[in-house]
Design an enzyme around this catalytic site. Structure first.
Site, mmCIF file in Angstrom:
data_model
loop_
_atom_site.group_PDB
_atom_site.id
_atom_site.type_symbol
_atom_site.label_atom_id
_atom_site.label_comp_id
_atom_site.label_asym_id
_atom_site.label_seq_id
_atom_site.Cartn_x
_atom_site.Cartn_y
_atom_site.Cartn_z
ATOM 1 N N GLY A 165 -12.370 -5.206 -0.640
ATOM 2 C CA GLY A 165 -13.629 -4.950 -1.351
ATOM 3 C C GLY A 165 -13.512 -5.300 -2.830
ATOM 4 O O GLY A 165 -12.479 -5.036 -3.440
ATOM 5 N N ARG A 194 -11.812 -10.666 3.748
ATOM 6 C CA ARG A 194 -10.945 -9.922 4.659
ATOM 7 C C ARG A 194 -10.458 -10.944 5.682
ATOM 8 O O ARG A 194 -11.196 -11.861 6.032
ATOM 9 C CB ARG A 194 -11.713 -8.773 5.311
ATOM 10 C CG ARG A 194 -12.124 -7.735 4.251
ATOM 11 C CD ARG A 194 -12.569 -6.419 4.854
ATOM 12 N NE ARG A 194 -12.488 -5.364 3.867
ATOM 13 C CZ ARG A 194 -13.497 -5.014 3.039
ATOM 14 N NH1 ARG A 194 -14.647 -5.626 3.110
ATOM 15 N NH2 ARG A 194 -13.334 -4.050 2.167
ATOM 16 N N ASP A 211 -5.701 -0.434 -0.401
ATOM 17 C CA ASP A 211 -4.533 -0.121 0.435
ATOM 18 C C ASP A 211 -4.267 -1.178 1.503
ATOM 19 O O ASP A 211 -3.108 -1.523 1.762
ATOM 20 C CB ASP A 211 -4.625 1.288 1.033
ATOM 21 C CG ASP A 211 -5.861 1.494 1.889
ATOM 22 O OD1 ASP A 211 -6.808 0.683 1.777
ATOM 23 O OD2 ASP A 211 -5.884 2.452 2.674
ATOM 24 N N THR A 215 -10.231 -1.125 -6.633
ATOM 25 C CA THR A 215 -11.216 -0.599 -5.681
ATOM 26 C C THR A 215 -12.061 0.452 -6.384
ATOM 27 O O THR A 215 -11.514 1.262 -7.133
ATOM 28 C CB THR A 215 -10.554 0.024 -4.421
ATOM 29 O OG1 THR A 215 -11.524 0.843 -3.752
ATOM 30 C CG2 THR A 215 -9.361 0.893 -4.745
ATOM 31 N N ASP A 232 -13.373 2.912 -5.026
ATOM 32 C CA ASP A 232 -13.279 4.196 -4.319
ATOM 33 C C ASP A 232 -12.313 5.200 -4.942
ATOM 34 O O ASP A 232 -12.405 6.386 -4.674
ATOM 35 C CB ASP A 232 -12.860 3.959 -2.856
ATOM 36 C CG ASP A 232 -13.850 3.068 -2.120
ATOM 37 O OD1 ASP A 232 -15.033 3.080 -2.495
ATOM 38 O OD2 ASP A 232 -13.440 2.368 -1.176
ATOM 39 N N ASP A 288 -9.323 5.703 -4.113
ATOM 40 C CA ASP A 288 -8.754 6.399 -2.958
ATOM 41 C C ASP A 288 -7.253 6.159 -2.782
ATOM 42 O O ASP A 288 -6.706 6.426 -1.708
ATOM 43 C CB ASP A 288 -9.512 5.986 -1.675
ATOM 44 C CG ASP A 288 -9.444 4.488 -1.414
ATOM 45 O OD1 ASP A 288 -8.971 3.729 -2.300
ATOM 46 O OD2 ASP A 288 -9.868 4.065 -0.325
ATOM 47 N N ARG A 312 -15.875 5.679 0.591
ATOM 48 C CA ARG A 312 -15.257 5.820 1.924
ATOM 49 C C ARG A 312 -14.884 7.288 2.150
ATOM 50 O O ARG A 312 -15.732 8.149 2.008
ATOM 51 C CB ARG A 312 -14.070 4.873 2.072
ATOM 52 C CG ARG A 312 -14.528 3.414 2.057
ATOM 53 C CD ARG A 312 -13.519 2.487 2.627
ATOM 54 N NE ARG A 312 -12.378 2.321 1.766
ATOM 55 C CZ ARG A 312 -11.378 1.496 2.002
ATOM 56 N NH1 ARG A 312 -11.365 0.778 3.109
ATOM 57 N NH2 ARG A 312 -10.372 1.368 1.170
HETATM 58 P P1 ADP Z 1 -8.729 -3.142 0.841
HETATM 59 O O1 ADP Z 1 -7.594 -3.910 0.279
HETATM 60 O O2 ADP Z 1 -9.891 -3.075 -0.103
HETATM 61 O O3 ADP Z 1 -8.291 -1.800 1.378
HETATM 62 P P2 ADP Z 1 -8.910 -4.138 3.583
HETATM 63 O O4 ADP Z 1 -8.380 -2.874 4.175
HETATM 64 O O5 ADP Z 1 -10.053 -4.784 4.238
HETATM 65 O O6 ADP Z 1 -9.334 -3.975 2.055
HETATM 66 O O7 ADP Z 1 -7.680 -5.159 3.524
HETATM 67 C C1 ADP Z 1 -7.839 -6.461 2.998
HETATM 68 C C2 ADP Z 1 -7.045 -7.450 3.804
HETATM 69 O O8 ADP Z 1 -5.657 -7.118 3.735
HETATM 70 C C3 ADP Z 1 -7.353 -7.479 5.304
HETATM 71 O O9 ADP Z 1 -8.464 -8.267 5.620
HETATM 72 C C4 ADP Z 1 -6.081 -8.087 5.868
HETATM 73 O O10 ADP Z 1 -6.085 -9.479 5.753
HETATM 74 C C5 ADP Z 1 -5.002 -7.520 4.950
HETATM 75 N N1 ADP Z 1 -4.367 -6.356 5.612
HETATM 76 C C6 ADP Z 1 -4.883 -5.119 5.774
HETATM 77 N N2 ADP Z 1 -4.028 -4.320 6.463
HETATM 78 C C7 ADP Z 1 -2.944 -5.085 6.755
HETATM 79 C C8 ADP Z 1 -1.706 -4.859 7.458
HETATM 80 N N3 ADP Z 1 -1.425 -3.666 8.003
HETATM 81 N N4 ADP Z 1 -0.857 -5.886 7.558
HETATM 82 C C9 ADP Z 1 -1.128 -7.095 7.013
HETATM 83 N N5 ADP Z 1 -2.265 -7.360 6.353
HETATM 84 C C10 ADP Z 1 -3.164 -6.393 6.215
#
Ligand code: ADP
Length: 318
Positions: free
Chosen positions: A11, A72, A103, A125, A127, A129, A171
């Site tokens: 995000g 993503r 995260d 982010t 959030d 969080d 969230r």
């Molecule tokens: P944020 O970073 O804002 O929490 P997301 O949770 O959507 O956003 O994560 C962003 C991107 O990071 C995901 O689309 C994916 O490509 C990568 N990602 C998330 N979790 C994992 C994981 N456990 N292992 C590898 N890549 C991950």
């Protein structure tokens, strides 16, 4: 280490541009070659890599969003996808990567660090969080955006003597609601960390109305329900007109606040220093006003501390 890269992922958040600028300019000062990767891990897999110069990041400190765009990527969650990503990094001679995101993005960075790419995470982010840092980039700006909306809603709900329910993002984290609720003088702040009793809320609205309150402003965190349903219930039970406002994605945009720009600049600077020191699999943050860095694993395994004191103050002053 000679060449480093920076990407934004997950995000978006106001202040990401200020962080990109800080990474690029610090790295150039330290005589690194710097690359920008567009569209997060998805762009990395697809080889969307471009050189970054001082002027590439000119005139962006005041802009919301991210000039590198964000995405993503499901493919990156697979080993095959990550192997492709490492192949691209190797092709461009990139040995260090700064990931600006939340995260999920940090988990991705951690995986890359296991594949011989030095990675440093910067928390971006709205959030707020992430447990290991007091603040993330974008949170302060988002809270100020919400505050502006609350001020406007207060005017109209006072005129009409209405209940106003404002749903804010975050969230599962109630920080945006807590901070904007306290700063906006909300009568009620509803948070996932605390929960609420709908019937008691309705009784309190009637009590307050009887005492002569002209409005009742309720800030509701998205992690505990929807504003529409709550406003309907309040109107049905109390007989007082109640309106719902879901602020939605406006909370993610806008020119970053002073605090977010400074935080982003400090984080970006420190991230490059860490790469220069040969560190990997670390995230930068701020605790008690000091810039800190922690192992990604340790940071992601921490549980978020809820600021009960702030919540109690908000309730006492409502
Ligand atoms: P944020 O970073 O804002 O929490 P997301 O949770 O959507 O956003 O994560 C962003 C991107 O990071 C995901 O689309 C994916 O490509 C990568 N990602 C998330 N979790 C994992 C994981 N456990 N292992 C590898 N890549 C991950």
């Amino acid at each position: 280490m000679k060449t480093i890269a920076v990407l934004t992922s997950g995000g978006d958040a106001p202040g990401m541009n200020a962080a990109i600028r800080a990474v690029v300019r610090t790295a150039l000062d330290k005589k690194f070659t710097v690359m920008g990767i567009e569209r997060g891990y998805s762009g990395l897999i697809n080889g969307e890599v471009m050189p970054m110069e001082r002027k590439t990041v000119a005139d962006i400190i005041q802009r919301g969003g991210t000039v590198l765009k964000t995405a993503r990527s499901e493919e990156f969650k697979t080993e095959k996808g990550r192997k492709k990503a490492v192949g691209v990094l190797k092709k461009f001679g990139i040995d260090g990567l700064v990931v600006i995101g939340g995260d999920g993005s940090f988990r991705g960075a951690q995986e890359l660090s296991k594949m011989s790419i030095a990675t440093i995470g910067i928390p971006g982010t709205i959030d707020n969080d992430l447990a290991y840092t007091d603040f993330t980039i974008g949170f302060d700006t988002a809270v100020n955006t919400v505050l502006d909306a609350i001020n406007k809603l207060r005017d109209t709900s006072t005129s009409h003597e209405r209940v106003s329910v404002v749903e804010v993002m975050g969230r599962n984290c109630g920080d945006i609601a807590l901070y904007s609720g306290l700063a906006g003088g909300a009568e009620n702040i509803i948070l996932p960390e605390i929960g609420y009793d709908g019937d008691e809320l309705c009784r309190s609205i009637i009590r307050e109305k009887t005492k002569g309150k002209l409005h009742n402003l309720i800030v509701l965190a998205e992690g505990i329900g929807g504003a529409e349903a709550l406003a309907e219930k309040i109107q049905k039970v109390t007989g007082i007109e109640a309106r719902a406002t879901k602020l939605g994605h406006i909370q993610r945009g806008g020119s970053p606040s002073c605090m977010d720009r400074i935080l982003a600049s400090k984080f970006g600077y420190r991230a490059v220093e860490l790469l220069e020191e040969g560190k990997t699999s670390r995230v930068v943050g701020i605790r008690g006003g000091k810039i800190v860095d922690l192992d990604i694993d340790e940071a992601l395994n921490m549980s978020k501390h809820f600021d009960n004191k702030l919540y109690n103050i908000a309730n006492a002053l409502a």
